[in-house]
Scaffold this active site. Structure first.
Site, short mmCIF file in Angstrom:
data_model
loop_
_atom_site.label_atom_id
_atom_site.label_comp_id
_atom_site.label_asym_id
_atom_site.label_seq_id
_atom_site.Cartn_x
_atom_site.Cartn_y
_atom_site.Cartn_z
N ASP A 193 67.03 -55.80 -62.45
CA ASP A 193 67.82 -56.82 -61.55
C ASP A 193 68.71 -55.91 -61.06
O ASP A 193 69.97 -55.74 -61.20
CB ASP A 193 68.21 -57.66 -62.54
CG ASP A 193 69.15 -58.91 -62.02
OD1 ASP A 193 69.12 -58.88 -60.67
OD2 ASP A 193 69.71 -59.74 -62.48
N ASN A 195 70.53 -57.51 -58.05
CA ASN A 195 71.23 -58.49 -57.76
C ASN A 195 71.29 -58.71 -56.17
O ASN A 195 72.22 -58.93 -55.54
CB ASN A 195 72.62 -58.51 -58.07
CG ASN A 195 72.91 -59.38 -59.40
OD1 ASN A 195 72.50 -60.65 -59.23
ND2 ASN A 195 73.39 -58.97 -60.68
N HIS A 322 65.50 -65.84 -65.11
CA HIS A 322 64.83 -64.94 -64.27
C HIS A 322 63.39 -64.93 -64.95
O HIS A 322 62.97 -65.32 -65.99
CB HIS A 322 65.17 -63.41 -64.66
CG HIS A 322 66.47 -63.34 -63.86
ND1 HIS A 322 66.74 -62.46 -62.72
CD2 HIS A 322 67.75 -63.70 -64.25
CE1 HIS A 322 67.97 -62.47 -62.66
NE2 HIS A 322 68.59 -63.31 -63.24
N CYS A 590 73.96 -85.27 -56.44
CA CYS A 590 72.81 -85.73 -56.63
C CYS A 590 72.36 -85.12 -57.90
O CYS A 590 72.54 -84.07 -57.99
CB CYS A 590 72.12 -85.59 -55.44
SG CYS A 590 70.15 -86.16 -55.70
#
Length: 642
Positions: A193, A195, A322, A590
């Site tokens: 990862d 990022n 992930h 929402c």
């Protein structure tokens, strides 16, 4: 050979999700499995977290003490092998290293005690190298034919200048290390990862200036199409695939509409293993990579559970935010025989010690027993000290009665805890004897020692965790007032008063503790019975009033929650957790899952600040108050202006 990379978002919850570490690893059916964000400190590494039959593991944990960074990040590489010693398997590395600067340590034989800076990084100061390597973000394993970097790239918000500087330095030093290895003719795999989503194709509804970010520009500069040395292996196999995301916001239900980013990558650089390397089109990816794809079956969201996200962030799905990415390799030959590097988790002192010294633990316990026995013997020989067993209780006077019924064979036995009264002239000491030794807890005069009731040593009962109380029960008056705790506490208080007022004489005390306890309990029982005989009309009326008030509060709260404009549905409340002028302020959004703006079923992006401070106070009180303070909480709510 199959390589998998997976940000587990905490190794412990993933192991718990699958039942064991072995089941988690076997679910991938891979030879090399790289985890990121393990969230483990080195002192927390235990056998159940790092050891699995048929796998060798290599960990790097955070070493920083900065606030919010301790126990964060962390990476681990698991290698599936048949033999950990004298093996020719490519999955078993010939060397391994924590970090990428050389200062954390590696497994090369003959290494000096003082770590040396890795080749190619001499231009950087030692302090800045240690800083970028202090968060446990990299494990390097050398598999002969290639070097594998398991990475967890730093995250930096757009307004956090300090973390942006850290992230820039991290990738700059990392790039130097890659360039040095490539100049030596090594092949490199970079998985993890990072990022970073390199292009707008890797982000759902990317903004127009999305690709202008400095980290995305750096990422693209490392790729072959921009003149760099690396293949983005997934894009090499699927150049035009849209919606190929590996990470989704954790608390917005974005997985339902696949509203995410692709930040988990597999990069590869270097030549192929064939001899005729001068032929056109030869590369490691072209010749040896069969496939690279996203394991979407590991996503948390499943079709049919979209309504789970209504109600907001309190509802969480099991799993990581992930999805894993894998690549399968072809025609990878064996390497010369070698054994597990010394940086393997099997050689961590906490793990190695537990596995190798089980017999010595038993030996230490036996020695401890002998020491404790000698301590008790020395106490018996010093002055007029008597330890008597409970079998002699009926033959002894009241002033030498033991506190607990303990057979003499259990004195100083490991795991056994007992107490005795030891007399020494006019004084007496209360001795606690357990598996850790003997210790004196208090000293008393022998003329004030009396028989202690058996319920004085009774342990407190554990609260039942399965009996959750209803709201109505808080407004009901308890019908029982004389319980065991009340009897003990009141009578013990009376005994304390008697001991303080009674002059110090050698005559036995006149007042009897047991009679005191009996009289008090009889009085309380009679009072309780009188209360139970009274009519309960008043209590029922109070319960009805409280229920009506609570219903009114719920109605007020319901009316104060706005409806989103897109779906005309009640919104969910959120609180600003980011430090700044709006920290702690409540707002409404929402309640539907986040998704593309083109999808009418997705979140309509409605937003409204909570305008009524009274409503905010009501919600805060209900959320934050405990059961014990529920009654005063309602009084506070009813007094608020609505």
């Amino acid at each position: 050979m199959k390589i998998v990379t997976y940000n587990v978002n905490g190794l412990r919850p993933r192991i718990s999700q699958y039942g064991s570490l072995l089941k988690l690893l076997d679910s991938f059916d891979a030879d090399i499995i790289c985890f990121q964000e393990t969230k483990l400190r080195r002192q927390e590494l235990t056998a159940d977290l790092v050891m699995a039959e048929g796998y060798e593991s290599f960990f790097s944990c955070t070493r920083t003490c900065e606030k919010g960074r301790s126990g964060y990040s962390g990476v681990a590489t698991f290698c599936r092998v048949k033999s950990a010693f004298s093996s020719t398997e490519v999955a078993l590395p010939v060397a391994a290293e924590q970090g990428f600067t050389g200062l954390i340590g590696n497994s090369e034989p003959g290494r000096e005690k003082t770590p040396e800076i890795a080749p190619g990084l001499e231009e950087f100061a030692r302090d800045e190298l240690l800083k970028v390597d202090s968060e446990g973000r990299c494990v390097i394993t050398d598999h002969g034919h290639f070097v594998l970097f398991n990475l967890y790239g730093p995250r930096a918000e757009s307004d956090d200048l300090e973390r942006i500087e850290f992230k820039l330095k991290f990738f700059k030093i990392l790039q130097k290390r890659w360039e040095t290895l490539l100049s030596q003719g090594r092949r490199i795999f970079v998985v993890g990862d990072l990022n970073i989503a390199p292009t707008s194709l890797d982000r759902c509804e990317a903004a127009p200036d999305f690709e202008n970010n400095e980290f995305r520009r750096w990422f693209r500069s490392m790729l072959l199409e921009s003149g760099g040395p690396f293949y983005d292996v997934f894009r090499a196999k699927h150049p035009d695939r849209v919606g190929a995301y590996t990470c989704w916001p954790q608390n917005t239900g974005a997985e339902e509409f696949n509203y995410g980013t692709r930040i988990d990558h597999i990069l590869c650089a270097g030549s192929c293993l064939h001899q005729e390397q001068d032929q056109q089109g030869h590369s490691f990816v072209a010749c040896h990579v069969k496939e690279c794809d996203i394991l979407t079956e590991y996503k948390r969201w499943r079709p049919g559970n979209s309504l789970r996200w209504k109600g907001g962030q309190r509802i969480k799905l099991e799993g990581s935010d992930h999805a894993p990415v894998y690549t399968s390799l072809l025609q990878i030959p064996s390497i010369p025989p070698h054994s597990t590097p010394t940086s393997s988790a099997r050689y961590i002192p906490m793990i190695y010690g537990i596995q190798q010294t089980l017999v010595s633990v038993l030996m230490r316990r036996q020695v401890a027993e002998q020491i404790k026995s000698s301590q008790v013997s020395s106490l018996s020989q010093d002055g007029d000290v008597t330890l008597r067993s409970c079998s002699e209780r009926e033959k002894r006077p009241l002033d030498t009665c033991p506190l607990l019924d303990v057979p003499p064979s259990n004195i100083c036995t490991p795991g056994f805890e007992s107490e005795f009264l030891i007399s020494r002239g006019d004084e007496c000491s209360r001795i606690s004897v357990d598996g850790d030794g003997c210790k004196t807890s208090s000293a008393l005069r022998s003329d004030n020692i009396r028989r202690i009731p058996s319920n004085a040593t009774k342990k407190k009962a554990k609260k039942s965790q399965g009996s959750q109380l209803s709201l109505k029960s808080f407004f009901q008056k308890s019908s029982t007032h004389c319980n065991f705790v009340d009897r003990d506490s009141d009578c013990s208080a009376d005994r304390a008063d008697l001991l303080e007022t009674k002059p110090q004489t050698n005559e036995p005390p006149v007042t009897n503790d047991l009679s005191c306890s009996t009289q008090l309990c009889e009085l309380k029982s009679s009072a309780s019975s009188q209360e139970q005989d009274e009519p309960s009309t008043c209590s029922q009326e109070k319960n009805s009033v409280a229920l009506l008030e609570w219903q009114r509060i719920q109605q007020v709260m319901q009316n104060s929650i706005p409806l989103c404009k897109g779906h005309r549905e009640p919104c969910v409340a959120r609180v600003v957790k980011k430090q700044g002028p709006n920290f702690g302020r409540r707002f409404y959004v929402c309640a539907r899952a986040e998704g593309p703006a083109s999808n009418p079923e997705a979140n309509c992006n409605y937003f409204k600040w909570a305008a009524s401070k009274s409503t905010d106070v009501i919600i805060d009180l209900i959320v934050e108050s405990s059961y014990n303070s529920l009654t005063p909480m309602l009084s506070t709510i009813l007094a608020l202006p609505i």
